[in-house]
Design a protein around this motif. Sequence first.
Motif, PDB file in Angstrom:
ATOM      1  N   VAL A   1       0.849  -1.183   0.000  1.00  0.00           N
ATOM      2  CA  VAL A   1       0.000   0.000   0.000  1.00  0.00           C
ATOM      3  C   VAL A   1       0.888   1.237   0.000  1.00  0.00           C
ATOM      4  O   VAL A   1       1.913   1.280   0.695  1.00  0.00           O
ATOM      5  CB  VAL A   1      -0.971   0.011   1.203  1.00  0.00           C
ATOM      6  CG1 VAL A   1      -0.213   0.007   2.532  1.00  0.00           C
ATOM      7  CG2 VAL A   1      -1.911   1.223   1.121  1.00  0.00           C
ATOM      8  N   TYR A   2       0.514   2.217  -0.806  1.00  0.00           N
ATOM      9  CA  TYR A   2       1.255   3.469  -0.927  1.00  0.00           C
ATOM     10  C   TYR A   2       0.303   4.618  -0.623  1.00  0.00           C
ATOM     11  O   TYR A   2      -0.899   4.536  -0.886  1.00  0.00           O
ATOM     12  CB  TYR A   2       1.819   3.642  -2.341  1.00  0.00           C
ATOM     13  CG  TYR A   2       2.748   2.541  -2.780  1.00  0.00           C
ATOM     14  CD1 TYR A   2       4.114   2.683  -2.658  1.00  0.00           C
ATOM     15  CD2 TYR A   2       2.246   1.361  -3.313  1.00  0.00           C
ATOM     16  CE1 TYR A   2       4.978   1.672  -3.072  1.00  0.00           C
ATOM     17  CE2 TYR A   2       3.092   0.349  -3.724  1.00  0.00           C
ATOM     18  CZ  TYR A   2       4.461   0.504  -3.592  1.00  0.00           C
ATOM     19  OH  TYR A   2       5.306  -0.493  -3.993  1.00  0.00           O
ATOM     20  N   ARG A   3       0.853   5.701  -0.056  1.00  0.00           N
ATOM     21  CA  ARG A   3       0.040   6.883   0.212  1.00  0.00           C
ATOM     22  C   ARG A   3       0.315   7.924  -0.860  1.00  0.00           C
ATOM     23  O   ARG A   3       1.465   8.147  -1.247  1.00  0.00           O
ATOM     24  CB  ARG A   3       0.323   7.450   1.594  1.00  0.00           C
ATOM     25  CG  ARG A   3      -0.719   8.473   2.024  1.00  0.00           C
ATOM     26  CD  ARG A   3      -0.532   8.880   3.463  1.00  0.00           C
ATOM     27  NE  ARG A   3      -1.607   9.784   3.885  1.00  0.00           N
ATOM     28  CZ  ARG A   3      -1.652  10.365   5.081  1.00  0.00           C
ATOM     29  NH1 ARG A   3      -0.717  10.121   5.977  1.00  0.00           N
ATOM     30  NH2 ARG A   3      -2.639  11.176   5.397  1.00  0.00           N
ATOM     31  N   LEU A   4      -0.743   8.575  -1.315  1.00  0.00           N
ATOM     32  CA  LEU A   4      -0.644   9.428  -2.498  1.00  0.00           C
ATOM     33  C   LEU A   4      -1.552  10.630  -2.326  1.00  0.00           C
ATOM     34  O   LEU A   4      -2.684  10.502  -1.863  1.00  0.00           O
ATOM     35  CB  LEU A   4      -1.073   8.602  -3.711  1.00  0.00           C
ATOM     36  CG  LEU A   4      -0.935   9.163  -5.102  1.00  0.00           C
ATOM     37  CD1 LEU A   4       0.531   9.372  -5.441  1.00  0.00           C
ATOM     38  CD2 LEU A   4      -1.551   8.187  -6.099  1.00  0.00           C
ATOM     39  N   LYS A   5      -1.050  11.827  -2.649  1.00  0.00           N
ATOM     40  CA  LYS A   5      -1.878  13.021  -2.697  1.00  0.00           C
ATOM     41  C   LYS A   5      -2.331  13.203  -4.139  1.00  0.00           C
ATOM     42  O   LYS A   5      -1.518  13.222  -5.059  1.00  0.00           O
ATOM     43  CB  LYS A   5      -1.087  14.244  -2.235  1.00  0.00           C
ATOM     44  CG  LYS A   5      -1.957  15.464  -1.972  1.00  0.00           C
ATOM     45  CD  LYS A   5      -2.754  15.354  -0.690  1.00  0.00           C
ATOM     46  CE  LYS A   5      -3.474  16.656  -0.379  1.00  0.00           C
ATOM     47  NZ  LYS A   5      -4.294  16.588   0.813  1.00  0.00           N
ATOM     48  N   THR A   6      -3.647  13.361  -4.339  1.00  0.00           N
ATOM     49  CA  THR A   6      -4.169  13.343  -5.707  1.00  0.00           C
ATOM     50  C   THR A   6      -3.530  14.420  -6.577  1.00  0.00           C
ATOM     51  O   THR A   6      -3.193  14.178  -7.743  1.00  0.00           O
ATOM     52  CB  THR A   6      -5.702  13.524  -5.691  1.00  0.00           C
ATOM     53  OG1 THR A   6      -6.287  12.562  -4.825  1.00  0.00           O
ATOM     54  CG2 THR A   6      -6.271  13.346  -7.085  1.00  0.00           C
ATOM     55  N   TYR A   7      -3.340  15.642  -6.034  1.00  0.00           N
ATOM     56  CA  TYR A   7      -2.843  16.720  -6.891  1.00  0.00           C
ATOM     57  C   TYR A   7      -1.394  16.501  -7.313  1.00  0.00           C
ATOM     58  O   TYR A   7      -0.890  17.168  -8.226  1.00  0.00           O
ATOM     59  CB  TYR A   7      -3.009  18.085  -6.236  1.00  0.00           C
ATOM     60  CG  TYR A   7      -2.172  18.324  -5.003  1.00  0.00           C
ATOM     61  CD1 TYR A   7      -0.801  18.474  -5.070  1.00  0.00           C
ATOM     62  CD2 TYR A   7      -2.766  18.451  -3.744  1.00  0.00           C
ATOM     63  CE1 TYR A   7      -0.031  18.707  -3.952  1.00  0.00           C
ATOM     64  CE2 TYR A   7      -2.017  18.689  -2.619  1.00  0.00           C
ATOM     65  CZ  TYR A   7      -0.643  18.818  -2.719  1.00  0.00           C
ATOM     66  OH  TYR A   7       0.101  19.052  -1.608  1.00  0.00           O
ATOM     67  N   GLU A   8      -0.688  15.569  -6.632  1.00  0.00           N
ATOM     68  CA  GLU A   8       0.682  15.275  -7.037  1.00  0.00           C
ATOM     69  C   GLU A   8       0.724  14.506  -8.358  1.00  0.00           C
ATOM     70  O   GLU A   8       1.746  14.458  -9.031  1.00  0.00           O
ATOM     71  CB  GLU A   8       1.380  14.457  -5.949  1.00  0.00           C
ATOM     72  CG  GLU A   8       1.584  15.235  -4.647  1.00  0.00           C
ATOM     73  CD  GLU A   8       2.153  14.353  -3.546  1.00  0.00           C
ATOM     74  OE1 GLU A   8       2.084  13.115  -3.694  1.00  0.00           O
ATOM     75  OE2 GLU A   8       2.652  14.893  -2.558  1.00  0.00           O
ATOM     76  N   ILE A   9      -0.399  13.894  -8.709  1.00  0.00           N
ATOM     77  CA  ILE A   9      -0.482  13.186  -9.984  1.00  0.00           C
ATOM     78  C   ILE A   9      -0.588  14.229 -11.095  1.00  0.00           C
ATOM     79  O   ILE A   9      -1.425  15.130 -11.026  1.00  0.00           O
ATOM     80  CB  ILE A   9      -1.704  12.253 -10.013  1.00  0.00           C
ATOM     81  CG1 ILE A   9      -1.609  11.233  -8.865  1.00  0.00           C
ATOM     82  CG2 ILE A   9      -1.824  11.540 -11.349  1.00  0.00           C
ATOM     83  CD1 ILE A   9      -2.877  10.442  -8.646  1.00  0.00           C
ATOM     84  N   PRO A  10       0.227  14.151 -12.137  1.00  0.00           N
ATOM     85  CA  PRO A  10       0.193  15.190 -13.172  1.00  0.00           C
ATOM     86  C   PRO A  10      -1.139  15.213 -13.908  1.00  0.00           C
ATOM     87  O   PRO A  10      -1.672  14.165 -14.297  1.00  0.00           O
ATOM     88  CB  PRO A  10       1.340  14.796 -14.112  1.00  0.00           C
ATOM     89  CG  PRO A  10       1.594  13.352 -13.832  1.00  0.00           C
ATOM     90  CD  PRO A  10       1.243  13.122 -12.402  1.00  0.00           C
ATOM     91  N   GLU A  11      -1.695  16.432 -14.088  1.00  0.00           N
ATOM     92  CA  GLU A  11      -2.919  16.586 -14.859  1.00  0.00           C
ATOM     93  C   GLU A  11      -2.561  16.670 -16.341  1.00  0.00           C
ATOM     94  O   GLU A  11      -1.700  17.444 -16.741  1.00  0.00           O
ATOM     95  CB  GLU A  11      -3.673  17.842 -14.439  1.00  0.00           C
ATOM     96  CG  GLU A  11      -4.987  18.039 -15.190  1.00  0.00           C
ATOM     97  CD  GLU A  11      -5.763  19.244 -14.712  1.00  0.00           C
ATOM     98  OE1 GLU A  11      -6.775  19.592 -15.366  1.00  0.00           O
ATOM     99  OE2 GLU A  11      -5.379  19.851 -13.707  1.00  0.00           O
ATOM    100  N   MET A  12      -3.242  15.867 -17.147  1.00  0.00           N
ATOM    101  CA  MET A  12      -2.923  15.815 -18.572  1.00  0.00           C
ATOM    102  C   MET A  12      -4.209  15.703 -19.381  1.00  0.00           C
ATOM    103  O   MET A  12      -5.300  15.536 -18.828  1.00  0.00           O
ATOM    104  CB  MET A  12      -1.984  14.633 -18.861  1.00  0.00           C
ATOM    105  CG  MET A  12      -0.715  14.635 -18.014  1.00  0.00           C
ATOM    106  SD  MET A  12       0.425  13.296 -18.395  1.00  0.00           S
ATOM    107  CE  MET A  12       1.083  13.869 -19.940  1.00  0.00           C
TER     108      MET A  12
END
Length: 823
Positions: A573-584
């Motif tokens: 399991v990994y923790r992730l902040k949504t906005y860190e994912i690049p918007e494309m």
Amino acid sequence: MSSDLPDSPEVSADAARVEHVRVEDEMEQSYIDYAMSVIAGRALPDVRDGLKPVHRRILYAMHEMGVSSGSSHRKSSSIVGETMGDYHPHGDSAIYDTLVRMAQDFSMRYPLVDGQGNFGSMDGDPAAAMRYTEARMAPVAEELLEDLEKDTVDFGANYDDRLEEPEVLPAAFPNLLVNGSSGIAVGMSTNIPPHNLGEVIDATVHLIDNPDAEVTDLMEYVKGPDFPTGANIVGKNAIHSAYATGRGRLTVRADYEIDEMESGRPRIVITEIPFQENKARMVERIADDVNEGIIEGVSDLRDESDRDGVRIVIECKRGANVDVVENQLLDHHLESTFGVINLALVDGEPRVLTLKETLEEYVAHRKEVVRRRSEYDLAEAEDRAHILEGRLRALENVDDVVDLIQDSADRDEAKAALEESFDFSTEQAQHIVRMQLGSLTSMEAAEIEDEYEDVQAEIERLETILDDESELLGVIKDELRAIKEEYDDDRRTSIVEDDGTVTREDLIPEEECLVVVTEDDYIKRMPADRFDAQHRGGKGIIGADPKEGDRVSTVFRANTHDYLLAFTNHGQVYRLKTYEIPEMSRTARGKSAVNLIDFDDGEEITAVVNTDEFDDDEYVTMATRDGYVKRTCSSAFENVLSTGIIAAKLEDGDELVDAVVTDGDSDLVIATEDGMTIRFDESEVREMGRTARGVRGIDLQDGDSVAGIVATDEHDDRALLTVTERGYGKRTPLSEYRTQSRYGKGLIDIKTGDRNGSVTAANTVADDDHVIVMSAAGQIMRCPVEDVSTVGRNTMGVTIMDVAVDDTVASVDVIPGTVIEDS
């Protein structure tokens, strides 16, 4: 001796032309003339287009040469030669240095030149000689020259009165703020930071709608400077001061993270450096301070930067205090000061401007440009309408006109006769005598009438713009929004509070988005509202463009501010902040997830849980492909390392397939790929630690495996939505799934087989929800749940998505009706 000579007429005339002036007065005036020449003609940008003369002349020379973004690249020496020979006789090195900077993506926030070849680096490496590099205009630069031929700006003579050049460019966006500027004049200097284009345009539109807006209001849109090299600005007060007064000092801090190596020793990894910082020199200075003992506790320093970005690794010694090393680096190397001086030419005079004044001057410029362009277009349209009126009148009297022309001795006599007999103007008569016989057909006449109506409508539109300022401002706003739509991108520079806490959330709007992950670990996010709802049975639209051999594995919905737990098939399991994912964009492949999630080979996300949904005494309940179920308290996932932690221990060959949040009193429904389901009480699965395997949840038939798990209770009036790999699915009320004991064979939920294929996903849905279906090839479809028929168990279902023959449904997620209402 000469004083004894008699006066002569020649001597008297020469003496009469001599003026007696004081030396100090002459020196003062000459120095002022020189200073103003440097200020207005070389060092300061114009507030209207944000360009200095040399920048403007390079772009205009490229425009005249036809070196646009759609043309092939041209040797830089050719561009420099044309600029110097026709408009800027100040030496080729100064022109080429300017051209190089306009092509550097680490110097310009939105480069105005598209360079090909070696144009230097952040390490201070110089560009190759102009005979080796090539260039052309970048698309965004063409927006600065748009409508230049429509008398939108004044032109003046070039240095030798041989040609004309524009005094300013039309500038379809506020380039002074967007790309910034720096320069040293005589007795003054300017240093304007670059900004995010979308933010500046939003602020401009707001100012147009609200002329009384204050700087604080505009800062709701313009959060602060946005440097091409990213990094962080420390504190918001300094930004406000710079915008409110035109002067300020911003502290810019490198972006870095602290993590642990496999050996357990800490390291500091720098990924972004302050604007205009020489990276190689910064690394050298850090190394010198380490060798001299000024910075203690560092065992190794490496520059691992490449074309993808900056990466400077600073490894700490075993036992070293990483906080001390961090503070020493901040004190000496990782922070710099950017002195804001928002000085620009306004009506040819230098002025220090606030943020509001800068935008007001730009809006005034665009009003003049749009007004002059509209007048130009109106004159063109009226001229065309005049000609069309003549053609229509000639067609009404076609027989007489033809006879008159035939009876005329030559063309001049025909024109004169037409003017006299039919009261045509000279222009109309000249056009009529040049008409071909083919234009006398009824079809040609109809086309002329249609064109005349279109021209009249255009005249009416242009007259409205010129008569009504609100219409003119509306045109400016529409054009600005179009520029934003075309060129807007994500903010690169974050705002950091004085205590060092990044407040990136303040810069990211809260919005629902869809996250797409592929088997080869490419990841991206897209706004959910980009996908309009369609009726079931459609093919959908492109939602991703995986590279050859890659396939979409997961799509899930999230809010940009959510913290997510991403569970993988390997039980991590990994923790992730949504906005860190690049918007494309929809058609983009995505970017490698390696900087967000360090996947192992063959590892992929199979379930996502929103940590914002956690309450006290809640659990994460997981299901594996081989039918195991385990329940772990949510508090066990509070501290997830960047490299991930174990969520479940798996048997050899088993995989984690799904995870849900439960409250301890739920019922669990497990769905299998062969269309079976089982429902049992959550309490039958005891609470376990993260490293436990779990217990048997369903007795699978040979060849069957678990597709998903959902949580419900006896009062739940929702339905179970089941979707198969061939795009078929159905809704069945949860009440039709009776509760059994754990580890039973279950009940038939949906018929699988050649038509339906295996079950891909199962979700609980309400009538007002929307379902998102994505195929392995990247097609995506959003469909209202109410479009999917509600039927009993053991049925075939209906077509939800028309999947191509060589494609399959890869993932399914649900947008709750409450979210749709809020958006």
